[in-house]
Design a protein around this motif. Sequence first.
Motif, PDB file in Angstrom:
ATOM      1  N   TYR A   1       2.121  -1.677   1.070  1.00 54.73           N
ATOM      2  CA  TYR A   1       0.701  -1.856   1.373  1.00 54.73           C
ATOM      3  C   TYR A   1       0.282  -3.339   1.401  1.00 54.73           C
ATOM      4  N   TYR A   2       1.210  -4.237   1.112  1.00 55.60           N
ATOM      5  CA  TYR A   2       0.834  -5.650   1.071  1.00 55.60           C
ATOM      6  C   TYR A   2       0.227  -6.092   2.405  1.00 55.60           C
ATOM      7  N   ARG A   3       0.958  -5.847   3.460  1.00 52.35           N
ATOM      8  CA  ARG A   3       0.496  -6.317   4.770  1.00 52.35           C
ATOM      9  C   ARG A   3      -0.770  -5.596   5.222  1.00 52.35           C
ATOM     10  N   PRO A   4      -0.826  -4.233   5.172  1.00 52.29           N
ATOM     11  CA  PRO A   4      -2.072  -3.563   5.597  1.00 52.29           C
ATOM     12  C   PRO A   4      -3.300  -3.996   4.793  1.00 52.29           C
ATOM     13  N   LEU A   5      -3.100  -4.294   3.496  1.00 50.72           N
ATOM     14  CA  LEU A   5      -4.229  -4.695   2.670  1.00 50.72           C
ATOM     15  C   LEU A   5      -4.525  -6.189   2.776  1.00 50.72           C
TER      16      LEU A   5
ATOM     17  N   ALA B   1      -7.494  -9.427  -1.956  1.00 54.03           N
ATOM     18  CA  ALA B   1      -7.887  -8.051  -1.678  1.00 54.03           C
ATOM     19  C   ALA B   1      -8.484  -7.477  -2.951  1.00 54.03           C
ATOM     20  N   GLU B   2      -9.426  -6.610  -2.781  1.00 55.53           N
ATOM     21  CA  GLU B   2     -10.084  -6.029  -3.948  1.00 55.53           C
ATOM     22  C   GLU B   2      -9.265  -4.874  -4.486  1.00 55.53           C
ATOM     23  N   GLY B   3      -9.128  -4.845  -5.818  1.00 55.19           N
ATOM     24  CA  GLY B   3      -8.399  -3.761  -6.459  1.00 55.19           C
ATOM     25  C   GLY B   3      -9.130  -3.303  -7.704  1.00 55.19           C
ATOM     26  N   TYR B   4      -8.577  -2.262  -8.352  1.00 54.52           N
ATOM     27  CA  TYR B   4      -9.196  -1.668  -9.535  1.00 54.52           C
ATOM     28  C   TYR B   4      -8.090  -1.361 -10.542  1.00 54.52           C
ATOM     29  N   SER B   5      -8.334  -1.686 -11.775  1.00 60.25           N
ATOM     30  CA  SER B   5      -7.353  -1.358 -12.813  1.00 60.25           C
ATOM     31  C   SER B   5      -7.470   0.131 -13.153  1.00 60.25           C
ATOM     32  N   THR B   6      -6.337   0.759 -13.362  1.00 66.59           N
ATOM     33  CA  THR B   6      -6.325   2.193 -13.646  1.00 66.59           C
ATOM     34  C   THR B   6      -6.197   2.503 -15.129  1.00 66.59           C
TER      35      THR B   6
END
Length: 234
Positions: free
Chosen positions: A97-101, A24-29
């Motif tokens: 959010y693991y499953r939805p994402l 899944a795509e994510g972004y570092s904050t």
Amino acid sequence: MKNPFVKIAAAGLLMLAPAIAQAAEGYSTANVNMRAGPSTRYPAVAVIPAGSSVEIRGCLSDVNWCDVEFYGGRGWVSGQYVQALYQQRRVYVGPQYYRPLGIPMIRFSVDNYWDRYYRNRDFYRERDRWSRGPDYYYRDRDNRDRDRDNRDRDRNWRERDRDRDGRDRDRDRDGRDRDRDWRDDNQRGDRQRGDLQRGDLQRGDRQGDDRRGDDRRPDRRDFDCRPGDPSCDE
């Protein structure tokens, strides 16, 4: 003729679906360290700048740490520094959010993970210690540091003991030298006193001889002769 191709394409998509779901795509904050394991005690392998895109390959179920890919490198980042797009809004990656994402829950093994990604890293040489967990590694390292400190202290003590023994030997040698010098001085003094006594005795003997020479009784003739006495002519 279309049906077979359609079925093959559909089958292919079905086969690809699980693979697509594995990331899944994510972004570092924030500027965050990507580490060699799911803990801040594992070695850092890269720094992900704030706002950078990462691929989330999986997350642990018991702690909020995720395996991510960044510019071809792999490592672990805490979920509190990674956001993902969920229902048109960004959310911090968490178990809910693991499953939805579509993020799979995975396990971490130092042996398998490090064999795959970190063979060329310096810390790989201590993989056996790290495989027992970072707490064990640091506890073992602290013990090794204490052992090394103890060895250093023992070596310093031995060196101080050697120095003290050397100083003691020097003092003993100096004492023996002083005693020898004192004996030599006494012997020289005894010899000098003996020489003086012998000189005094010799001088006394000579003076005695002189006195004995002076004490010779005069010849009677020196006193009994009178002028005109025939005995004085003998």
